[in-house]
Design a protein around this motif. Structure first.
Motif, PDB file in Angstrom:
ATOM      1  N   LEU A 128      -5.628 -11.931  -6.766  1.00  0.00           N
ATOM      2  CA  LEU A 128      -6.851 -11.753  -6.082  1.00  0.00           C
ATOM      3  C   LEU A 128      -7.928 -12.602  -6.239  1.00  0.00           C
ATOM      4  O   LEU A 128      -8.524 -13.180  -5.413  1.00  0.00           O
ATOM      5  CB  LEU A 128      -7.463 -10.168  -6.417  1.00  0.00           C
ATOM      6  CG  LEU A 128      -6.993  -9.059  -5.939  1.00  0.00           C
ATOM      7  CD1 LEU A 128      -7.305  -7.883  -6.720  1.00  0.00           C
ATOM      8  CD2 LEU A 128      -7.047  -8.862  -4.384  1.00  0.00           C
TER       9      LEU A 128
ATOM     10  N   MET B 256       0.549   2.315  -5.825  1.00  0.00           N
ATOM     11  CA  MET B 256      -0.700   2.923  -5.575  1.00  0.00           C
ATOM     12  C   MET B 256      -1.044   3.836  -6.674  1.00  0.00           C
ATOM     13  O   MET B 256      -0.502   4.485  -7.242  1.00  0.00           O
ATOM     14  CB  MET B 256      -0.289   3.519  -4.094  1.00  0.00           C
ATOM     15  CG  MET B 256      -1.513   4.107  -3.930  1.00  0.00           C
ATOM     16  SD  MET B 256      -1.854   4.871  -2.038  1.00  0.00           S
ATOM     17  CE  MET B 256       0.075   5.449  -1.827  1.00  0.00           C
TER      18      MET B 256
ATOM     19  N   TYR C 240      -7.267  -3.766 -12.857  1.00  0.00           N
ATOM     20  CA  TYR C 240      -6.176  -4.097 -12.087  1.00  0.00           C
ATOM     21  C   TYR C 240      -4.846  -4.640 -13.074  1.00  0.00           C
ATOM     22  O   TYR C 240      -5.076  -4.954 -14.079  1.00  0.00           O
ATOM     23  CB  TYR C 240      -6.559  -5.516 -11.278  1.00  0.00           C
ATOM     24  CG  TYR C 240      -7.418  -5.411 -10.289  1.00  0.00           C
ATOM     25  CD1 TYR C 240      -6.935  -4.910  -8.936  1.00  0.00           C
ATOM     26  CD2 TYR C 240      -8.632  -5.261 -10.188  1.00  0.00           C
ATOM     27  CE1 TYR C 240      -7.755  -4.736  -7.685  1.00  0.00           C
ATOM     28  CE2 TYR C 240      -9.512  -5.095  -9.235  1.00  0.00           C
ATOM     29  CZ  TYR C 240      -9.070  -4.833  -7.695  1.00  0.00           C
ATOM     30  OH  TYR C 240      -9.917  -4.635  -6.934  1.00  0.00           O
TER      31      TYR C 240
ATOM     32  N   ASP D 154      -1.827  -8.574 -10.011  1.00  0.00           N
ATOM     33  CA  ASP D 154      -2.544  -8.534  -8.842  1.00  0.00           C
ATOM     34  C   ASP D 154      -4.042  -8.834  -9.132  1.00  0.00           C
ATOM     35  O   ASP D 154      -4.498  -9.618  -8.318  1.00  0.00           O
ATOM     36  CB  ASP D 154      -2.831  -6.705  -8.886  1.00  0.00           C
ATOM     37  CG  ASP D 154      -1.594  -6.242  -8.128  1.00  0.00           C
ATOM     38  OD1 ASP D 154      -0.572  -7.031  -7.947  1.00  0.00           O
ATOM     39  OD2 ASP D 154      -1.482  -4.984  -8.140  1.00  0.00           O
TER      40      ASP D 154
ATOM     41  N   TYR E  59      -6.269   3.096  -4.638  1.00  0.00           N
ATOM     42  CA  TYR E  59      -5.317   2.531  -4.180  1.00  0.00           C
ATOM     43  C   TYR E  59      -4.773   1.275  -5.211  1.00  0.00           C
ATOM     44  O   TYR E  59      -3.784   1.555  -5.641  1.00  0.00           O
ATOM     45  CB  TYR E  59      -5.767   1.804  -2.756  1.00  0.00           C
ATOM     46  CG  TYR E  59      -4.882   1.349  -2.108  1.00  0.00           C
ATOM     47  CD1 TYR E  59      -3.868   1.719  -1.584  1.00  0.00           C
ATOM     48  CD2 TYR E  59      -5.114  -0.131  -1.730  1.00  0.00           C
ATOM     49  CE1 TYR E  59      -2.891   1.041  -0.833  1.00  0.00           C
ATOM     50  CE2 TYR E  59      -3.919  -0.952  -0.888  1.00  0.00           C
ATOM     51  CZ  TYR E  59      -3.035  -0.387  -0.507  1.00  0.00           C
ATOM     52  OH  TYR E  59      -1.881  -1.033   0.017  1.00  0.00           O
ATOM     53  N   ASP E  60      -5.392   0.136  -5.221  1.00  0.00           N
ATOM     54  CA  ASP E  60      -4.870  -0.887  -5.721  1.00  0.00           C
ATOM     55  C   ASP E  60      -5.460  -1.118  -7.150  1.00  0.00           C
ATOM     56  O   ASP E  60      -5.036  -2.120  -7.770  1.00  0.00           O
ATOM     57  CB  ASP E  60      -5.179  -2.216  -4.792  1.00  0.00           C
ATOM     58  CG  ASP E  60      -6.504  -2.761  -4.763  1.00  0.00           C
ATOM     59  OD1 ASP E  60      -7.299  -1.727  -4.948  1.00  0.00           O
ATOM     60  OD2 ASP E  60      -6.769  -3.659  -4.294  1.00  0.00           O
ATOM     61  N   ARG E  61      -6.450  -0.097  -7.551  1.00  0.00           N
ATOM     62  CA  ARG E  61      -6.768  -0.419  -9.025  1.00  0.00           C
ATOM     63  C   ARG E  61      -7.241   0.911  -9.457  1.00  0.00           C
ATOM     64  O   ARG E  61      -7.270   1.959  -8.861  1.00  0.00           O
ATOM     65  CB  ARG E  61      -8.341  -1.182  -9.035  1.00  0.00           C
ATOM     66  CG  ARG E  61      -9.366  -0.650  -8.196  1.00  0.00           C
ATOM     67  CD  ARG E  61     -10.523  -1.381  -8.096  1.00  0.00           C
ATOM     68  NE  ARG E  61     -11.581  -0.733  -7.187  1.00  0.00           N
ATOM     69  CZ  ARG E  61     -11.673  -1.020  -5.789  1.00  0.00           C
ATOM     70  NH1 ARG E  61     -10.975  -1.986  -5.223  1.00  0.00           N
ATOM     71  NH2 ARG E  61     -12.590  -0.541  -5.159  1.00  0.00           N
TER      72      ARG E  61
END
Length: 143
Positions: free
Chosen positions: A51, A1, A43, A47, A110-112
């Protein structure tokens, strides 16, 4: 994260350093692209691949809107490469499309990782109604 924020500067050649905490989590060969929010998204490679595969694998070849979205995203996507001094070079299109100037803020989302021009980010934050978003988020979680 990814979390936290870092204020730093881009040099005259469009180079900047990704904060070490983010670099470690991004791993090798991260992907960077211009978002539709006037910032850059970064990213981890795996991931990003997952995506875009999930999003576009069933896209209809004859869906012109989807084709336009794919063009917009993939034409402004590239692998992020560090030089020997730990800097990354942003191409001129990234700098112009995201209105990047010398003062940059890099944030975890969060994810990036996101890279913003500092003033653009301040204006974006002012424009967001966090109370409304939180109310919508908590309402959707109760269902």
């Amino acid at each position: 994260m990814f979390n936290g924020q870092y204020h730093h500067q881009m040099d005259d050649k469009g180079r900047l350093r990704i904060p070490p905490a983010f670099r470690k989590l991004l791993g090798e060969n991260p992907m960077i692209f211009c978002s539709f929010e006037k910032c850059l998204f970064i990213y981890p490679r795996a991931d990003f691949d997952r995506l875009v595969t999930e999003r576009f694998k069933d896209a209809d070849l004859l869906d012109m809107d989807m084709n336009d979205i794919k063009r917009a995203i993939f034409s402004s996507t590239q692998e992020l490469v560090e030089d020997k001094q730990g800097r990354v070079s942003l191409n001129q299109a990234f700098i112009e499309e995201c209105s990047l100037s010398k003062n940059i803020i890099t944030i975890g989302a969060y994810d990036r990782v996101e890279i913003w021009d500092e003033e653009v980010y301040k204006e974006h934050k002012k424009s967001v109604d966090f109370n409304k978003i939180i109310a919508q988020f908590t309402a959707s979680r109760k269902m």
